[in-house]
Write an enzyme that holds these catalytic residues in place. Structure first.
Site, PDB file in Angstrom:
ATOM      1  N   GLU A  10      72.391  72.227  80.744  1.00 35.12           N
ATOM      2  CA  GLU A  10      71.101  72.726  80.259  1.00 35.12           C
ATOM      3  C   GLU A  10      70.724  74.011  80.986  1.00 35.12           C
ATOM      4  OE1 GLU A  10      68.040  69.722  80.350  1.00 35.12           O
ATOM      5  OE2 GLU A  10      69.241  68.355  79.143  1.00 35.12           O
ATOM      6  N   ARG A  42      70.706  71.191  84.927  1.00 34.01           N
ATOM      7  CA  ARG A  42      71.292  69.863  85.091  1.00 34.01           C
ATOM      8  C   ARG A  42      72.426  69.648  84.107  1.00 34.01           C
ATOM      9  NH1 ARG A  42      66.632  65.763  82.581  1.00 34.01           N
ATOM     10  NH2 ARG A  42      66.617  66.731  80.545  1.00 34.01           N
ATOM     11  N   TYR A  82      52.281  69.000  76.306  1.00 33.81           N
ATOM     12  CA  TYR A  82      53.557  68.455  76.740  1.00 33.81           C
ATOM     13  C   TYR A  82      53.496  66.926  76.755  1.00 33.81           C
ATOM     14  CZ  TYR A  82      57.956  67.327  78.595  1.00 33.81           C
ATOM     15  OH  TYR A  82      59.182  66.741  78.719  1.00 33.81           O
ATOM     16  N   ASP A 113      54.912  63.190  76.381  1.00 36.76           N
ATOM     17  CA  ASP A 113      56.110  62.353  76.401  1.00 36.76           C
ATOM     18  C   ASP A 113      56.136  61.564  75.091  1.00 36.76           C
ATOM     19  OD1 ASP A 113      57.433  62.977  78.761  1.00 36.76           O
ATOM     20  OD2 ASP A 113      56.155  61.683  79.965  1.00 36.76           O
ATOM     21  N   ARG A 119      58.462  57.859  97.402  1.00 31.19           N
ATOM     22  CA  ARG A 119      58.380  56.445  97.792  1.00 31.19           C
ATOM     23  C   ARG A 119      58.996  56.215  99.166  1.00 31.19           C
ATOM     24  NH1 ARG A 119      61.101  55.190  92.520  1.00 31.19           N
ATOM     25  NH2 ARG A 119      59.435  55.127  90.974  1.00 31.19           N
ATOM     26  N   ARG A 169      54.274  65.023  89.106  1.00 35.85           N
ATOM     27  CA  ARG A 169      54.901  64.091  88.146  1.00 35.85           C
ATOM     28  C   ARG A 169      55.931  63.213  88.834  1.00 35.85           C
ATOM     29  NH1 ARG A 169      55.349  65.615  82.396  1.00 35.85           N
ATOM     30  NH2 ARG A 169      57.452  64.795  82.395  1.00 35.85           N
ATOM     31  N   ARG A 206      58.671  77.277  77.186  1.00 34.82           N
ATOM     32  CA  ARG A 206      59.976  77.394  77.817  1.00 34.82           C
ATOM     33  C   ARG A 206      60.979  76.837  76.813  1.00 34.82           C
ATOM     34  NH1 ARG A 206      61.296  80.676  81.380  1.00 34.82           N
ATOM     35  NH2 ARG A 206      62.800  79.334  82.441  1.00 34.82           N
TER      36      ARG A 206
HETATM   37  P1  FAD Z   1      59.192  67.141  67.323  1.00 34.30           P
HETATM   38  O1  FAD Z   1      60.162  66.108  67.707  1.00 34.30           O
HETATM   39  O2  FAD Z   1      59.356  68.521  67.886  1.00 34.30           O
HETATM   40  O3  FAD Z   1      59.168  67.205  65.722  1.00 34.30           O
HETATM   41  C1  FAD Z   1      58.606  68.275  65.011  1.00 34.30           C
HETATM   42  C2  FAD Z   1      59.432  68.464  63.744  1.00 34.30           C
HETATM   43  O4  FAD Z   1      58.759  69.395  62.896  1.00 34.30           O
HETATM   44  C3  FAD Z   1      60.822  69.036  64.014  1.00 34.30           C
HETATM   45  O5  FAD Z   1      61.814  68.220  63.425  1.00 34.30           O
HETATM   46  C4  FAD Z   1      60.779  70.415  63.352  1.00 34.30           C
HETATM   47  O6  FAD Z   1      62.012  70.793  62.788  1.00 34.30           O
HETATM   48  C5  FAD Z   1      59.736  70.198  62.273  1.00 34.30           C
HETATM   49  N1  FAD Z   1      59.080  71.449  61.863  1.00 34.30           N
HETATM   50  C6  FAD Z   1      58.487  72.367  62.640  1.00 34.30           C
HETATM   51  N2  FAD Z   1      58.016  73.392  61.886  1.00 34.30           N
HETATM   52  C7  FAD Z   1      58.333  73.083  60.594  1.00 34.30           C
HETATM   53  C8  FAD Z   1      58.128  73.748  59.357  1.00 34.30           C
HETATM   54  N3  FAD Z   1      57.515  74.940  59.285  1.00 34.30           N
HETATM   55  N4  FAD Z   1      58.598  73.165  58.221  1.00 34.30           N
HETATM   56  C9  FAD Z   1      59.238  71.963  58.276  1.00 34.30           C
HETATM   57  N5  FAD Z   1      59.454  71.298  59.428  1.00 34.30           N
HETATM   58  C10 FAD Z   1      59.003  71.856  60.569  1.00 34.30           C
HETATM   59  N6  FAD Z   1      59.782  62.477  76.278  1.00 34.30           N
HETATM   60  C11 FAD Z   1      59.985  61.302  76.915  1.00 34.30           C
HETATM   61  O7  FAD Z   1      59.173  60.373  76.753  1.00 34.30           O
HETATM   62  N7  FAD Z   1      61.079  61.097  77.712  1.00 34.30           N
HETATM   63  C12 FAD Z   1      62.016  62.067  77.930  1.00 34.30           C
HETATM   64  O8  FAD Z   1      62.987  61.854  78.660  1.00 34.30           O
HETATM   65  C13 FAD Z   1      61.818  63.334  77.289  1.00 34.30           C
HETATM   66  N8  FAD Z   1      62.707  64.323  77.464  1.00 34.30           N
HETATM   67  C14 FAD Z   1      62.514  65.519  76.830  1.00 34.30           C
HETATM   68  C15 FAD Z   1      63.467  66.533  77.012  1.00 34.30           C
HETATM   69  C16 FAD Z   1      63.300  67.764  76.386  1.00 34.30           C
HETATM   70  C17 FAD Z   1      64.321  68.866  76.586  1.00 34.30           C
HETATM   71  C18 FAD Z   1      62.155  67.981  75.563  1.00 34.30           C
HETATM   72  C19 FAD Z   1      61.945  69.294  74.888  1.00 34.30           C
HETATM   73  C20 FAD Z   1      61.226  66.979  75.357  1.00 34.30           C
HETATM   74  C21 FAD Z   1      61.383  65.738  75.997  1.00 34.30           C
HETATM   75  N9  FAD Z   1      60.466  64.699  75.798  1.00 34.30           N
HETATM   76  C22 FAD Z   1      60.664  63.500  76.448  1.00 34.30           C
HETATM   77  C23 FAD Z   1      59.301  64.854  74.884  1.00 34.30           C
HETATM   78  C24 FAD Z   1      59.605  64.391  73.431  1.00 34.30           C
HETATM   79  O9  FAD Z   1      60.669  65.164  72.902  1.00 34.30           O
HETATM   80  C25 FAD Z   1      58.363  64.555  72.543  1.00 34.30           C
HETATM   81  O10 FAD Z   1      57.284  63.853  73.088  1.00 34.30           O
HETATM   82  C26 FAD Z   1      58.531  64.089  71.087  1.00 34.30           C
HETATM   83  O11 FAD Z   1      59.834  64.170  70.616  1.00 34.30           O
HETATM   84  C27 FAD Z   1      57.626  64.931  70.210  1.00 34.30           C
HETATM   85  O12 FAD Z   1      57.626  64.463  68.875  1.00 34.30           O
HETATM   86  P2  FAD Z   1      56.917  65.321  67.735  1.00 34.30           P
HETATM   87  O13 FAD Z   1      57.060  64.571  66.475  1.00 34.30           O
HETATM   88  O14 FAD Z   1      55.547  65.716  68.167  1.00 34.30           O
HETATM   89  O15 FAD Z   1      57.705  66.719  67.709  1.00 34.30           O
HETATM   90  N1  UDP Z   2      61.841  68.868  90.067  1.00 32.50           N
HETATM   91  C1  UDP Z   2      62.517  69.387  91.151  1.00 32.50           C
HETATM   92  N2  UDP Z   2      63.779  68.943  91.419  1.00 32.50           N
HETATM   93  C2  UDP Z   2      64.392  67.994  90.668  1.00 32.50           C
HETATM   94  C3  UDP Z   2      63.696  67.446  89.568  1.00 32.50           C
HETATM   95  C4  UDP Z   2      62.418  67.919  89.288  1.00 32.50           C
HETATM   96  O1  UDP Z   2      62.002  70.251  91.849  1.00 32.50           O
HETATM   97  O2  UDP Z   2      65.541  67.645  90.968  1.00 32.50           O
HETATM   98  C5  UDP Z   2      60.481  69.401  89.783  1.00 32.50           C
HETATM   99  C6  UDP Z   2      60.485  70.517  88.745  1.00 32.50           C
HETATM  100  O3  UDP Z   2      59.486  71.447  89.114  1.00 32.50           O
HETATM  101  C7  UDP Z   2      60.043  69.812  87.485  1.00 32.50           C
HETATM  102  C8  UDP Z   2      59.059  68.788  88.045  1.00 32.50           C
HETATM  103  O4  UDP Z   2      59.653  68.380  89.283  1.00 32.50           O
HETATM  104  O5  UDP Z   2      59.422  70.692  86.566  1.00 32.50           O
HETATM  105  C9  UDP Z   2      58.823  67.593  87.167  1.00 32.50           C
HETATM  106  O6  UDP Z   2      60.067  66.959  86.925  1.00 32.50           O
HETATM  107  P1  UDP Z   2      60.338  66.154  85.598  1.00 32.50           P
HETATM  108  O7  UDP Z   2      61.680  65.553  85.687  1.00 32.50           O
HETATM  109  O8  UDP Z   2      59.149  65.299  85.333  1.00 32.50           O
HETATM  110  O9  UDP Z   2      60.383  67.359  84.579  1.00 32.50           O
HETATM  111  P2  UDP Z   2      60.385  67.393  82.983  1.00 32.50           P
HETATM  112  O10 UDP Z   2      61.700  68.031  82.661  1.00 32.50           O
HETATM  113  O11 UDP Z   2      60.272  65.989  82.450  1.00 32.50           O
HETATM  114  O12 UDP Z   2      59.204  68.247  82.683  1.00 32.50           O
END
Ligand code: FAD
Ligand code: UDP
Length: 371
Positions: free
Chosen positions: A304, A278, A352, A354, A174, A170, A247
């Site tokens: 985190e 981080r 997973y 985005d 560069r 991922r 996770r």
């Molecule tokens: P969710 O946002 O999980 O929404 C599901 C909703 O359903 C929740 O509000 C929950 O409360 C509700 N729900 C579940 N069960 C029930 C129930 N039984 N009754 C009523 N409500 C319920 N993507 C990026 O593009 N860039 C990023 O930098 C990025 N960073 C991330 C960092 C983290 C820590 C995580 C976990 C994800 C990240 N993502 C990122 C991914 C991104 O969060 C998701 O792609 C997106 O938010 C998913 O949207 P969703 O609607 O599928 O799910």
């Molecule tokens: N990673 C790493 N060092 C860093 C950042 C990321 O080794 O400083 C690795 C780690 O295994 C991570 C993967 O690169 O799961 C992908 O990183 P990304 O930031 O895409 O992770 P995300 O949290 O979005 O899954």
């Protein structure tokens, strides 16, 4: 009676609800949390939009998705350039000429490439079979040891030799001086926060918060023709076939009475000993300013901590290994019998995704279902 009951007010549910309303359908959205927006929820603290469920940086190469999402929010010019902190030594991410210069004092791209090649040869890896081998092949042993091994083992709770190599692919590598973490045409943070974006999507739509669909399934099913379910798929079926693994992440958020803690939105702690993966300093997603352009006197940071998911925790990252993918496949078969229900989103599809992929998937579902 409603045409659709949407379970979950995250991006997937909010987009479906918005499009359904636009097509003249009646919609009720329920969410078990006290707030809308799912994992992209942001909350204002000391004038700063705090990403309560983890830092979210919007990035995409999909023009259709970008044109869609920018109808609901203006995006700023934020570019993600995390810094790695290895026992006090700072390195640029993703792996690029700044990183190679700091690590080896190499100056030209040829010198950097030669150093990586030398370390790859020493390790004797021909066909990488796990994350460790893949990482050493891509960037050499020194970077693997200082910037990858500790961080990855904290993040995934597993040894790098037991993790699939695709995870590390991922990250860009560069031979240029480019600290942009993503190879995306479009990138930014919605001005005013993600909650406002989702509120715009849900405008004019009835939303019931603090409402768990699974606990009130009978009554809620009775008031809608169809259900769009974006919660965990295994929970929908009462975990009858077993639990899918995730996770989880725990956030420790604090407000500091100083304007600048780390000078960057994200600093990764890549050693094994520091317990957090981080630290996010939220104000830098919006250049340290409020909406009027004033400097903010305080700052909010979140540490985190990554952990294995257990019932009762928030599920965050699906573990898309063979075992879990096979179990998901069995749940997917069960969905075929649920004719009234559409399963969507990161939890409903156990992918997973985005944000941009969730938006694309929701729009595709709307095309099939509503048009
Ligand atoms: P969710 O946002 O999980 O929404 C599901 C909703 O359903 C929740 O509000 C929950 O409360 C509700 N729900 C579940 N069960 C029930 C129930 N039984 N009754 C009523 N409500 C319920 N993507 C990026 O593009 N860039 C990023 O930098 C990025 N960073 C991330 C960092 C983290 C820590 C995580 C976990 C994800 C990240 N993502 C990122 C991914 C991104 O969060 C998701 O792609 C997106 O938010 C998913 O949207 P969703 O609607 O599928 O799910
Ligand atoms: N990673 C790493 N060092 C860093 C950042 C990321 O080794 O400083 C690795 C780690 O295994 C991570 C993967 O690169 O799961 C992908 O990183 P990304 O930031 O895409 O992770 P995300 O949290 O979005 O899954």
């Amino acid at each position: 009676m409603y045409d659709y009951l949407v379970v979950g007010s995250g991006l997937y549910g909010a987009i479906f609800a918005h499009e359904a309303k636009k097509s003249g359908k009646t919609v009720l959205v329920v969410d078990k949390r006290p707030n809308i927006a799912g994992n992209v929820y942001t909350e204002k603290i000391e004038g700063i939009n705090v990403h309560k469920y983890g830092a979210h940086i919007f990035h995409t190469n999909n023009k259709k998705v970008w044109n869609y999402v920018t109808q609901f929010a203006e995006f700023n010019r934020f570019t993600n350039s995390p810094v790695a902190n290895y026992k006090g030594e700072l390195y640029s991410l993703p792996f690029n000429m700044y990183t190679f210069n700091k690590m080896w004092s190499v100056v030209t791209p040829e010198e950097a490439a030669a150093k990586i090649e030398e370390q790859r040869k020493e390790a004797g890896i021909i066909e990488p079979e796990n994350l460790e081998e893949q990482a050493i092949s891509l960037v050499g042993r020194d970077i693997y040891k200082k910037l990858i091994k500790g961080y990855t083992e904290k993040q995934w709770g597993r040894d790098c030799k037991d993790l699939p190599s695709f995870i590390i692919k991922r990250l860009p590598v560069r031979l240029t001086f480019d600290n942009n973490y993503f190879n995306a045409l479009y990138q930014g943070i919605p001005v005013g926060g993600y909650t406002k974006l989702v509120a715009n999507l849900l405008e004019g739509i009835e939303v019931r918060l603090n409402t768990d669909y699974l606990e009130n399934k009978k009554e809620l099913d009775a008031i809608a023709d169809k259900v769009v379910y974006t919660g965990p798929i295994d929970a929908y079926f009462g975990y009858t076939l077993g639990t899918l693994e995730y996770r989880s992440v725990r956030f420790e958020t604090e407000t500091l009475d100083k304007p600048n803690f780390q000078g960057n939105a994200a600093v990764n702690y890549t050693d094994r000993e520091t317990p957090w993966t981080r630290i996010i300093e939220h104000k830098w997603f919006e250049f340290g300013k409020d909406e009027e352009g004033n400097d903010l006197p305080k700052t909010v940071i979140s540490r985190e901590f990554s952990s294995e998911w257990k019932p009762g925790d928030e599920p965050y990252y699906p573990v898309n290994d063979e075992k879990n993918s096979a179990l998901y496949g069995k749940y997917k078969e069960l969905t075929e019998k649920e004719e009234k229900v559409i399963f969507g989103g990161r939890l409903g599809e156990y992918k997973y995704y985005d944000m941009d992929q969730v938006i694309a998937a929701a729009l595709q579902c709307c095309d099939q279902e509503l048009h």
